[in-house]
Design a protein around this motif. Structure first.
Motif, PDB file in Angstrom:
ATOM      1  N   ARG A 126      14.765  16.045   3.067  1.00  0.00           N
ATOM      2  CA  ARG A 126      14.093  17.207   2.471  1.00  0.00           C
ATOM      3  C   ARG A 126      12.710  16.827   1.943  1.00  0.00           C
ATOM      4  O   ARG A 126      12.114  17.594   1.183  1.00  0.00           O
ATOM      5  CB  ARG A 126      14.955  17.766   1.330  1.00  0.00           C
ATOM      6  CG  ARG A 126      16.325  18.238   1.781  1.00  0.00           C
ATOM      7  CD  ARG A 126      17.103  18.863   0.640  1.00  0.00           C
ATOM      8  NE  ARG A 126      17.417  17.900  -0.406  1.00  0.00           N
ATOM      9  CZ  ARG A 126      18.483  17.087  -0.387  1.00  0.00           C
ATOM     10  NH1 ARG A 126      19.316  17.133   0.652  1.00  0.00           N
ATOM     11  NH2 ARG A 126      18.714  16.240  -1.369  1.00  0.00           N
ATOM     12  N   ASP A 127      12.225  15.656   2.349  1.00  0.00           N
ATOM     13  CA  ASP A 127      10.923  15.196   1.877  1.00  0.00           C
ATOM     14  C   ASP A 127       9.812  16.103   2.393  1.00  0.00           C
ATOM     15  O   ASP A 127       9.921  16.709   3.465  1.00  0.00           O
ATOM     16  CB  ASP A 127      10.677  13.753   2.347  1.00  0.00           C
ATOM     17  CG  ASP A 127       9.581  13.051   1.571  1.00  0.00           C
ATOM     18  OD1 ASP A 127       9.902  12.362   0.601  1.00  0.00           O
ATOM     19  OD2 ASP A 127       8.398  13.224   1.941  1.00  0.00           O
ATOM     20  N   GLU A 128       8.737  16.184   1.633  1.00  0.00           N
ATOM     21  CA  GLU A 128       7.613  17.039   2.028  1.00  0.00           C
ATOM     22  C   GLU A 128       6.805  16.459   3.173  1.00  0.00           C
ATOM     23  O   GLU A 128       6.071  17.181   3.851  1.00  0.00           O
ATOM     24  CB  GLU A 128       6.690  17.275   0.835  1.00  0.00           C
ATOM     25  CG  GLU A 128       6.077  16.009   0.272  1.00  0.00           C
ATOM     26  CD  GLU A 128       5.229  16.238  -0.962  1.00  0.00           C
ATOM     27  OE1 GLU A 128       4.555  15.277  -1.379  1.00  0.00           O
ATOM     28  OE2 GLU A 128       5.236  17.352  -1.481  1.00  0.00           O
ATOM     29  N   GLU A 129       6.936  15.159   3.432  1.00  0.00           N
ATOM     30  CA  GLU A 129       6.165  14.505   4.488  1.00  0.00           C
ATOM     31  C   GLU A 129       6.981  14.396   5.781  1.00  0.00           C
ATOM     32  O   GLU A 129       8.108  13.909   5.776  1.00  0.00           O
ATOM     33  CB  GLU A 129       5.724  13.107   4.050  1.00  0.00           C
ATOM     34  CG  GLU A 129       4.740  13.110   2.894  1.00  0.00           C
ATOM     35  CD  GLU A 129       3.378  13.653   3.289  1.00  0.00           C
ATOM     36  OE1 GLU A 129       3.045  13.591   4.496  1.00  0.00           O
ATOM     37  OE2 GLU A 129       2.660  14.152   2.405  1.00  0.00           O
ATOM     38  N   TYR A 130       6.371  14.813   6.870  1.00  0.00           N
ATOM     39  CA  TYR A 130       7.061  14.846   8.164  1.00  0.00           C
ATOM     40  C   TYR A 130       7.596  13.476   8.589  1.00  0.00           C
ATOM     41  O   TYR A 130       8.761  13.329   8.956  1.00  0.00           O
ATOM     42  CB  TYR A 130       6.098  15.391   9.225  1.00  0.00           C
ATOM     43  CG  TYR A 130       6.591  15.222  10.644  1.00  0.00           C
ATOM     44  CD1 TYR A 130       7.571  16.058  11.157  1.00  0.00           C
ATOM     45  CD2 TYR A 130       6.080  14.212  11.465  1.00  0.00           C
ATOM     46  CE1 TYR A 130       8.035  15.902  12.448  1.00  0.00           C
ATOM     47  CE2 TYR A 130       6.532  14.048  12.755  1.00  0.00           C
ATOM     48  CZ  TYR A 130       7.504  14.901  13.243  1.00  0.00           C
ATOM     49  OH  TYR A 130       7.967  14.732  14.517  1.00  0.00           O
ATOM     50  N   HIS A 131       6.737  12.442   8.548  1.00  0.00           N
ATOM     51  CA  HIS A 131       7.156  11.134   9.051  1.00  0.00           C
ATOM     52  C   HIS A 131       8.193  10.476   8.148  1.00  0.00           C
ATOM     53  O   HIS A 131       8.971   9.631   8.606  1.00  0.00           O
ATOM     54  CB  HIS A 131       5.944  10.219   9.251  1.00  0.00           C
ATOM     55  CG  HIS A 131       5.185  10.540  10.503  1.00  0.00           C
ATOM     56  ND1 HIS A 131       4.046  11.305  10.504  1.00  0.00           N
ATOM     57  CD2 HIS A 131       5.420  10.213  11.790  1.00  0.00           C
ATOM     58  CE1 HIS A 131       3.609  11.427  11.742  1.00  0.00           C
ATOM     59  NE2 HIS A 131       4.423  10.774  12.549  1.00  0.00           N
ATOM     60  N   VAL A 132       8.211  10.824   6.886  1.00  0.00           N
ATOM     61  CA  VAL A 132       9.276  10.336   6.009  1.00  0.00           C
ATOM     62  C   VAL A 132      10.604  10.914   6.461  1.00  0.00           C
ATOM     63  O   VAL A 132      11.612  10.202   6.590  1.00  0.00           O
ATOM     64  CB  VAL A 132       8.992  10.704   4.538  1.00  0.00           C
ATOM     65  CG1 VAL A 132      10.179  10.330   3.653  1.00  0.00           C
ATOM     66  CG2 VAL A 132       7.729  10.018   4.046  1.00  0.00           C
ATOM     67  N   PRO A 159      10.300  20.260   9.981  1.00  0.00           N
ATOM     68  CA  PRO A 159       9.001  20.909  10.137  1.00  0.00           C
ATOM     69  C   PRO A 159       7.924  19.907  10.517  1.00  0.00           C
ATOM     70  O   PRO A 159       7.880  18.802   9.996  1.00  0.00           O
ATOM     71  CB  PRO A 159       8.734  21.499   8.742  1.00  0.00           C
ATOM     72  CG  PRO A 159      10.092  21.652   8.149  1.00  0.00           C
ATOM     73  CD  PRO A 159      10.883  20.495   8.682  1.00  0.00           C
ATOM     74  N   ARG A 160       7.041  20.316  11.397  1.00  0.00           N
ATOM     75  CA  ARG A 160       5.980  19.431  11.869  1.00  0.00           C
ATOM     76  C   ARG A 160       4.646  19.732  11.206  1.00  0.00           C
ATOM     77  O   ARG A 160       3.636  19.175  11.575  1.00  0.00           O
ATOM     78  CB  ARG A 160       5.826  19.570  13.380  1.00  0.00           C
ATOM     79  CG  ARG A 160       7.020  19.031  14.148  1.00  0.00           C
ATOM     80  CD  ARG A 160       6.774  19.135  15.619  1.00  0.00           C
ATOM     81  NE  ARG A 160       5.535  18.469  15.982  1.00  0.00           N
ATOM     82  CZ  ARG A 160       4.908  18.678  17.122  1.00  0.00           C
ATOM     83  NH1 ARG A 160       5.361  19.535  17.989  1.00  0.00           N
ATOM     84  NH2 ARG A 160       3.786  18.026  17.398  1.00  0.00           N
ATOM     85  N   GLY A 161       4.633  20.613  10.235  1.00  0.00           N
ATOM     86  CA  GLY A 161       3.396  20.872   9.527  1.00  0.00           C
ATOM     87  C   GLY A 161       2.527  21.874  10.261  1.00  0.00           C
ATOM     88  O   GLY A 161       2.902  23.018  10.449  1.00  0.00           O
ATOM     89  N   ARG A 162       1.348  21.446  10.692  1.00  0.00           N
ATOM     90  CA  ARG A 162       0.353  22.348  11.261  1.00  0.00           C
ATOM     91  C   ARG A 162       0.874  23.123  12.460  1.00  0.00           C
ATOM     92  O   ARG A 162       0.561  24.282  12.645  1.00  0.00           O
ATOM     93  CB  ARG A 162      -0.893  21.581  11.684  1.00  0.00           C
ATOM     94  CG  ARG A 162      -1.567  20.825  10.558  1.00  0.00           C
ATOM     95  CD  ARG A 162      -2.734  20.042  11.127  1.00  0.00           C
ATOM     96  NE  ARG A 162      -3.346  19.183  10.128  1.00  0.00           N
ATOM     97  CZ  ARG A 162      -4.297  18.316  10.399  1.00  0.00           C
ATOM     98  NH1 ARG A 162      -4.737  18.186  11.642  1.00  0.00           N
ATOM     99  NH2 ARG A 162      -4.813  17.557   9.449  1.00  0.00           N
ATOM    100  N   SER A 163       1.649  22.462  13.295  1.00  0.00           N
ATOM    101  CA  SER A 163       2.037  23.085  14.560  1.00  0.00           C
ATOM    102  C   SER A 163       3.381  23.795  14.485  1.00  0.00           C
ATOM    103  O   SER A 163       3.998  24.062  15.493  1.00  0.00           O
ATOM    104  CB  SER A 163       2.074  22.025  15.663  1.00  0.00           C
ATOM    105  OG  SER A 163       2.941  20.976  15.311  1.00  0.00           O
ATOM    106  N   GLY A 164       3.871  24.062  13.291  1.00  0.00           N
ATOM    107  CA  GLY A 164       5.105  24.814  13.175  1.00  0.00           C
ATOM    108  C   GLY A 164       6.317  23.921  13.059  1.00  0.00           C
ATOM    109  O   GLY A 164       6.263  22.861  12.468  1.00  0.00           O
TER     110      GLY A 164
END
Length: 203
Positions: A126-132, A159-164
């Motif tokens: 559930r971390d806010e950072e994708y790669h984590v 979630p991948r962030g910018r790309s959805g």
């Protein structure tokens, strides 16, 4: 410069005031050091600079990783010293995302097991950072058993962030529906946990 001279140089550099120099020295020691240098890396993992702590996690993962081709223990588990085990569990909850990411990778490299490791990695899903999140899922995939794989399959999207959002693959199949083809999750195609460090070829 011979290996012994390089090791001595890295050990000296770890005490420098400049954080990037300390981080570089810690990474270097993790690459060419020996198990007796574990204590130096443990001390570096307590550094006030997050870059140095992240480097220490990388270094411990490299320094203590099982040798390729070495026979596995009868019970399938490799022993990691308790101080290293406890330290990496602590780093999995570090305030800095770089440290959490590298600690998750190190936990996977060192094949850490146990309830504390599983719980810490589970929280990182559930971390806010994708790669984590990705590194945590890779590590949990290694820990998976018939009981645990079902439990973590509920954490189906990363979630991948910018790309959805794209769905992650789990134990050979889509963690949303279990399908082993690419028809249900076409965006996942091409990055089915192909790297231990979390560097993936994205869709």
């Amino acid at each position: 410069m011979g290996t012994e001279h390089q090791i001595a140089f890295f050990v000296r550099e770890i005490s420098e005031a400049d954080p990037p120099r300390r981080a570089a020295a810690v990474k270097g020691l993790g690459r060419i050091g020996r198990p007796e240098h574990t204590a130096v890396l443990i001390a570096a993992a307590r550094d006030r600079d997050p870059g140095v702590r992240a480097a220490a996690a990388i270094g411990l993962g490299r320094l203590l990783a099982p040798t390729r081709g070495a026979p596995a223990p009868r019970d399938g588990r490799r022993a990691v010293e308790r101080p290293v085990h406890d330290l990496l569990v602590e780093l999995l909850a570090d305030p800095d995302a770089r440290v959490r990411r590298r600690a998750a990778s190190a936990a996977d490299r060192l094949e850490l097991t146990g309830p504390a490791v599983t719980a810490a990695l589970g929280r990182l899903l559930r971390d806010e950072e994708y790669h984590v999140r990705l590194n945590a899922l890779v590590a949990l995939r290694r820990l998976a058993s018939p009981g645990t794989s079902r439990r973590w399959s509920t954490c189906s999207t990363i979630p991948r962030g910018r790309s959805g959002t794209s769905r992650a693959w789990w134990s050979g199949g889509c963690c949303t529906c279990g399908n082993t083809t690419t028809s249900c999750c076409p965006r996942c195609r091409g990055w089915r946990f192909r790297a231990r460090e979390g560097h993936v070829r994205r869709p």
